[in-house]
Every structure is written in structure tokens, then in C-alpha cells.
Scaffold this active site. Structure first.
Site, PDB file in Angstrom:
ATOM      1  N   LYS A 119       0.827  -1.220   0.000  1.00  9.36           N
ATOM      2  CA  LYS A 119       0.000   0.000   0.000  1.00  9.36           C
ATOM      3  C   LYS A 119       0.853   1.259   0.000  1.00  9.36           C
ATOM      4  CE  LYS A 119      -4.475  -1.504   1.584  1.00  9.36           C
ATOM      5  NZ  LYS A 119      -5.579  -1.397   2.522  1.00  9.36           N
ATOM      6  N   LYS A 201      -5.452 -10.402  -6.483  1.00  9.89           N
ATOM      7  CA  LYS A 201      -6.623 -10.484  -5.609  1.00  9.89           C
ATOM      8  C   LYS A 201      -7.749  -9.574  -6.117  1.00  9.89           C
ATOM      9  CE  LYS A 201      -6.674  -8.083  -1.901  1.00  9.89           C
ATOM     10  NZ  LYS A 201      -6.489  -7.362  -0.669  1.00  9.89           N
ATOM     11  N   LYS A 204     -11.150  -3.882  -3.772  1.00  9.99           N
ATOM     12  CA  LYS A 204     -11.999  -2.690  -3.852  1.00  9.99           C
ATOM     13  C   LYS A 204     -11.290  -1.590  -4.639  1.00  9.99           C
ATOM     14  CE  LYS A 204     -13.486  -3.198   0.901  1.00  9.99           C
ATOM     15  NZ  LYS A 204     -12.917  -2.683   2.124  1.00  9.99           N
TER      16      LYS A 204
HETATM   17  P1  TYM Z   1     -10.784  -5.020   4.082  1.00  8.66           P
HETATM   18  O1  TYM Z   1     -11.785  -3.932   4.335  1.00  8.66           O
HETATM   19  O2  TYM Z   1      -9.717  -4.746   3.087  1.00  8.66           O
HETATM   20  O3  TYM Z   1     -11.520  -6.341   3.645  1.00  8.66           O
HETATM   21  C1  TYM Z   1     -12.612  -6.843   4.384  1.00  8.66           C
HETATM   22  C2  TYM Z   1     -12.531  -8.341   4.475  1.00  8.66           C
HETATM   23  O4  TYM Z   1     -12.631  -8.922   3.177  1.00  8.66           O
HETATM   24  C3  TYM Z   1     -11.562  -9.816   2.958  1.00  8.66           C
HETATM   25  N1  TYM Z   1     -11.209  -9.776   1.528  1.00  8.66           N
HETATM   26  C4  TYM Z   1     -11.179 -10.847   0.742  1.00  8.66           C
HETATM   27  N2  TYM Z   1     -11.419 -12.149   0.990  1.00  8.66           N
HETATM   28  C5  TYM Z   1     -11.292 -13.003  -0.048  1.00  8.66           C
HETATM   29  N3  TYM Z   1     -10.936 -12.623  -1.302  1.00  8.66           N
HETATM   30  C6  TYM Z   1     -10.683 -11.320  -1.581  1.00  8.66           C
HETATM   31  N4  TYM Z   1     -10.336 -10.960  -2.814  1.00  8.66           N
HETATM   32  C7  TYM Z   1     -10.798 -10.376  -0.537  1.00  8.66           C
HETATM   33  N5  TYM Z   1     -10.611  -9.037  -0.473  1.00  8.66           N
HETATM   34  C8  TYM Z   1     -10.872  -8.696   0.807  1.00  8.66           C
HETATM   35  C9  TYM Z   1     -10.449  -9.283   3.829  1.00  8.66           C
HETATM   36  O5  TYM Z   1      -9.486 -10.280   4.116  1.00  8.66           O
HETATM   37  C10 TYM Z   1     -11.200  -8.853   5.051  1.00  8.66           C
HETATM   38  O6  TYM Z   1     -11.455  -9.954   5.902  1.00  8.66           O
HETATM   39  N6  TYM Z   1      -7.751  -4.634   8.027  1.00  8.66           N
HETATM   40  C11 TYM Z   1      -9.018  -5.157   7.560  1.00  8.66           C
HETATM   41  C12 TYM Z   1     -10.200  -4.655   8.367  1.00  8.66           C
HETATM   42  C13 TYM Z   1     -10.075  -4.810   9.841  1.00  8.66           C
HETATM   43  C14 TYM Z   1     -10.259  -5.991  10.601  1.00  8.66           C
HETATM   44  C15 TYM Z   1     -10.062  -5.629  11.940  1.00  8.66           C
HETATM   45  C16 TYM Z   1     -10.582  -7.311  10.254  1.00  8.66           C
HETATM   46  C17 TYM Z   1      -9.768  -3.805  10.729  1.00  8.66           C
HETATM   47  N7  TYM Z   1      -9.764  -4.301  11.971  1.00  8.66           N
HETATM   48  C18 TYM Z   1     -10.179  -6.555  12.993  1.00  8.66           C
HETATM   49  C19 TYM Z   1     -10.688  -8.242  11.302  1.00  8.66           C
HETATM   50  C20 TYM Z   1     -10.484  -7.861  12.622  1.00  8.66           C
HETATM   51  C21 TYM Z   1      -9.209  -4.768   6.112  1.00  8.66           C
HETATM   52  O7  TYM Z   1      -8.643  -3.832   5.645  1.00  8.66           O
HETATM   53  O8  TYM Z   1     -10.133  -5.507   5.450  1.00  8.66           O
END
Ligand code: TYM
Length: 334
Positions: A119, A201, A204
Site C-alpha cells: 500500500k 486479488k 476494492k
Molecule cells: P478489508 O476492508 O480490506 O476487507 C474486508 C474483508 O474482506 C476480505 N477480503 C477478501 N477475501 C477473499 N478474497 C478477496 N479478494 C478479498 N478481499 C478482501 C479481507 O481479508 C477482510 O477480511 N484490516 C481489515 C479490516 C479490519 C479488521 C479488523 C478485520 C480492521 N480491523 C479486525 C478483522 C479484525 C481490512 O482492511 O479488510
């Protein structure tokens, strides 16, 4: 242990950032697990808006996105009667414990986070300290609730492992305060790949909109995106490493259509990619239709949504306050 759990159910915590539209990768990797875990876990699900500001956001867009994401949680089957749903910034305890996690993590540990590396490379010129510290905030999110299980996609696994390390370090310095959380990943679909580039991957922030299927895409868009998804050479519809694109589509079909990979392989034996894709369109559309219907219904009742989020924030804080009081006590703060 900081907080005595009132029942024996394991507790889950997870979150999603309100940046960009949620896509089927987010659903398959994480929300699908959340919905299933409601059966036998005590669940806490969070719209992590503080995480979203590591890169500046337009205030009015952020505010709207937060509500959209919360409404999508519910539309996908997260039940506010069973689970706590809330907005991270409604509970200031996250920021307080985040600082304490900053003082628990080493620079070296955070420098090794692969998501930070990728990032920060994408940011032109300005890289915020928040982007670097982000995994410490994520550790705080998880540890505040004495979480047992963290259902996430594969890309977040390293952050949950760091959280375990920080819990261990803190506990060995000050005494057993934090539960060490386990990560929970899907067997199929922990990393859903782009429809246009199956080595990357689904994301978003993908600049090519044809690579992702958003939960709010029109049914026409879904059709266009799946029919133009890249495929592999050869004709076989099988799940294997050498067939990245077809394996990805099979994984999506399996997870959204609730059919096993084996059944799908059998069903499409001797059949072509065209027929497979047409059926996949159907399966994805059938999956999305009720979600979209429910989503628009929820968004029409903003008052109802605000109430759920406000109550969720209060319930979340009632739990996190106990952890934080214990942290203050053992550290000699205040
Ligand atoms: P974020 O917002 O990028 O993504 C949300 C969740 O979706 C999953 N994900 C995917 N799973 C499978 N295939 C994909 N292509 C894919 N893209 C995204 C991510 O793994 C995630 O589970 N840091 C985290 C948010 C967060 C969090 C937490 C999660 C903040 N605090 C505490 C768990 C516990 C994030 O940026 O996810």
C-alpha cells in the site's frame, strides 16, 4: 483473564473498511463466515472507519459509505438481534488501546507487514504514519473484545498473527490480560481473484471495474463481467493450480451457489466454458437479488439503521471498557 465471559460461546470479531464498494470477495472471504458463526458464536462486526482514513477521504463520501457497508452486513444476513454491529469511531476505546499497541509493537514487526509494503508503494509521495501503524489499530480492535476467532480473508492473516504476537508480549510483560485470537479462513475462497487477472486479488481498489463483482452491481453488469472473465488454455473445467482462472470461477460458483467443487467438476465434465459461465451468471444473480432487495429496503429506513448502529456501539463499549480497565490497572496508568 480481563473479562469473564458470561457464557461458553466463543467470541468473534471482524471488520470491513468503508472504502470502495463491497464485492463478492469480501462476502466469500469473510461475511459468509460471519453469518454462519452467528449460530454458535457471540459475534461482533464492525465498520472500521478509523482504518479508512489512513488515506484521506472526502467526509461526505466516507459518511455515506459507512452506512452502505453497515446496511450490506445486514442485507447479507448479519442479524442485529444476534450480533453486535457498530461503527469503530463510535467507540473511542479502539483509539486508546491502539496507542498501547503502538507501544507494544516494534518498528521491525510493522515493517514486515506485506500489506503496508504494497500500500505504501502505491501512495505517491505522502505515506501517513497511520498507514504504518494500521496493524496496531487492528490488533486493538480484536484484543479489546477478548476475541477467540477472527474470520477474515487470506490477506489479513498476517495482521491476525501479529495480533497474537502482541497479545503474547503484553501478557508476558503485565500478566494474562488478553485472549490470543485464532484466525478463521475459508477453505475455498479465502482469496478470491480478479476476473480479469487471476493472479491478482479481487480488490476494492482495482482500477479495472471488470475485475470485481460488487454486491450492488446491476444484474446486467454481472453478466457482462462474468462473460468477459479471462479463462485458461484448454477446455477442462477442473479445480487445480495450473488453472488459476477456472479454479477461481469454480470457487465463486461453489461458495455463492452452495455446491461443492466436486459436484461442479462432475456437472461440467465434457462441457465448455461458455455453458459454465452462463450457469455461473445465473448462480451469482440468484445470490445477489435478495441481498440487493434487502439492502435498498434498509437504506430507505436510515433512522432504523442509525438506531442499530448506536445500540451496537453502546454494547461494544460495555465489553471493551472492561478490558481497558484491566489494561490500565496492570500497566499502572491513571
Ligand atoms: P478489508 O476492508 O480490506 O476487507 C474486508 C474483508 O474482506 C476480505 N477480503 C477478501 N477475501 C477473499 N478474497 C478477496 N479478494 C478479498 N478481499 C478482501 C479481507 O481479508 C477482510 O477480511 N484490516 C481489515 C479490516 C479490519 C479488521 C479488523 C478485520 C480492521 N480491523 C479486525 C478483522 C479484525 C481490512 O482492511 O479488510
Amino acid at each position: 483473564m480481563g473479562e469473564v465471559k458470561m457464557n461458553k460461546r466463543k467470541r468473534t470479531f471482524s471488520g470491513i473498511q468503508p472504502t470502495g464498494s463491497l464485492h463478492i470477495g469480501n462476502y466469500i472471504g469473510t461475511i459468509k463466515q460471519w453469518v454462519e458463526m452467528q449460530k454458535d458464536h457471540q459475534c461482533i462486526y464492525c465498520v472500521v472507519d478509523l482504518h479508512a482514513i489512513t488515506v484521506p477521504k472526502k467526509p461526505e463520501v466516507l459518511k455515506e459509505r459507512i452506512r452502505e457497508v453497515a446496511a450490506l452486513f445486514i442485507a447479507c444476513g448479519v442479524d442485529p438481534e444476534k450480533s453486535i454491529i457498530f461503527i469503530q469511531s463510535h467507540n473511542p476505546d479502539h483509539s486508546v488501546l491502539s496507542w498501547i499497541m503502538d507501544c507494544t509493537a516494534s518498528m521491525g514487526q510493522l515493517e514486515r507487514m506485506t500489506q503496508y509494503k504494497s500500500k505504501s508503494e502505491k501512495q505517491k509521495g505522502f505515506v501517513s504514519v497511520g498507514l504504518f501503524n494500521y496493524p496496531a489499530l487492528m490488533a486493538a480492535d480484536i484484543l479489546l473484545y477478548q476475541t477467540d476467532v477472527v474470520p477474515v480473508g487470506d490477506d489479513q492473516k498476517q495482521h491476525v498473527e501479529l495480533t497474537r504476537d502482541l497479545a503474547q508480549r503484553f501478557n508476558s510483560r503485565y500478566g494474562e490480560v488478553f485472549t490470543e485470537p485464532e484466525v478463521s479462513l475459508q477453505k475455498v475462497g479465502a482469496r478470491v481473484m480478479s476476473l480479469q487477472d487471476p493472479s491478482a486479488k479481487m480488490s476494492k481498489s482495482d482500477e479495472d471495474p471488470n475485475g470485481t463483482i460488487d454486491l450492488l452491481d446491476s444484474l446486467e453488469e454481472v453478466k457482462k463481467k462474468i462473460m468477459s472473465a479471462v479463462t485458461d488454455s484448454g477446455k477442462e473445467i477442473v479445480f487445480k493450480k495450473e488453472k488459476l482462472a477456472i479454479s477461481n470461477l469454480l470457487g465463486i460458483y461453489s461458495q455463492l451457489g452452495n455446491i461443492s467443487i466436486e459436484e461442479l467438476e462432475k456437472k461440467y465434465q465434457g462441457k465448455g466454458y461458455g455453458e459454465f459461465k452462463k450457469d455461473l451468471v445465473e448462480a451469482v444473480v440468484e445470490f445477489l437479488k435478495p441481498i440487493q432487495k434487502k439492502y435498498y429496503r434498509i437504506m430507505k429506513n436510515q433512522e432504523g439503521l442509525e438506531k442499530i448502529l448506536k445500540q451496537g456501539g453502546e454494547k461494544a463499549r460495555a465489553i471493551s471498557q472492561k478490558t481497558l480497565a484491566e489494561v490500565y490497572k496492570v500497566m499502572g496508568l491513571g
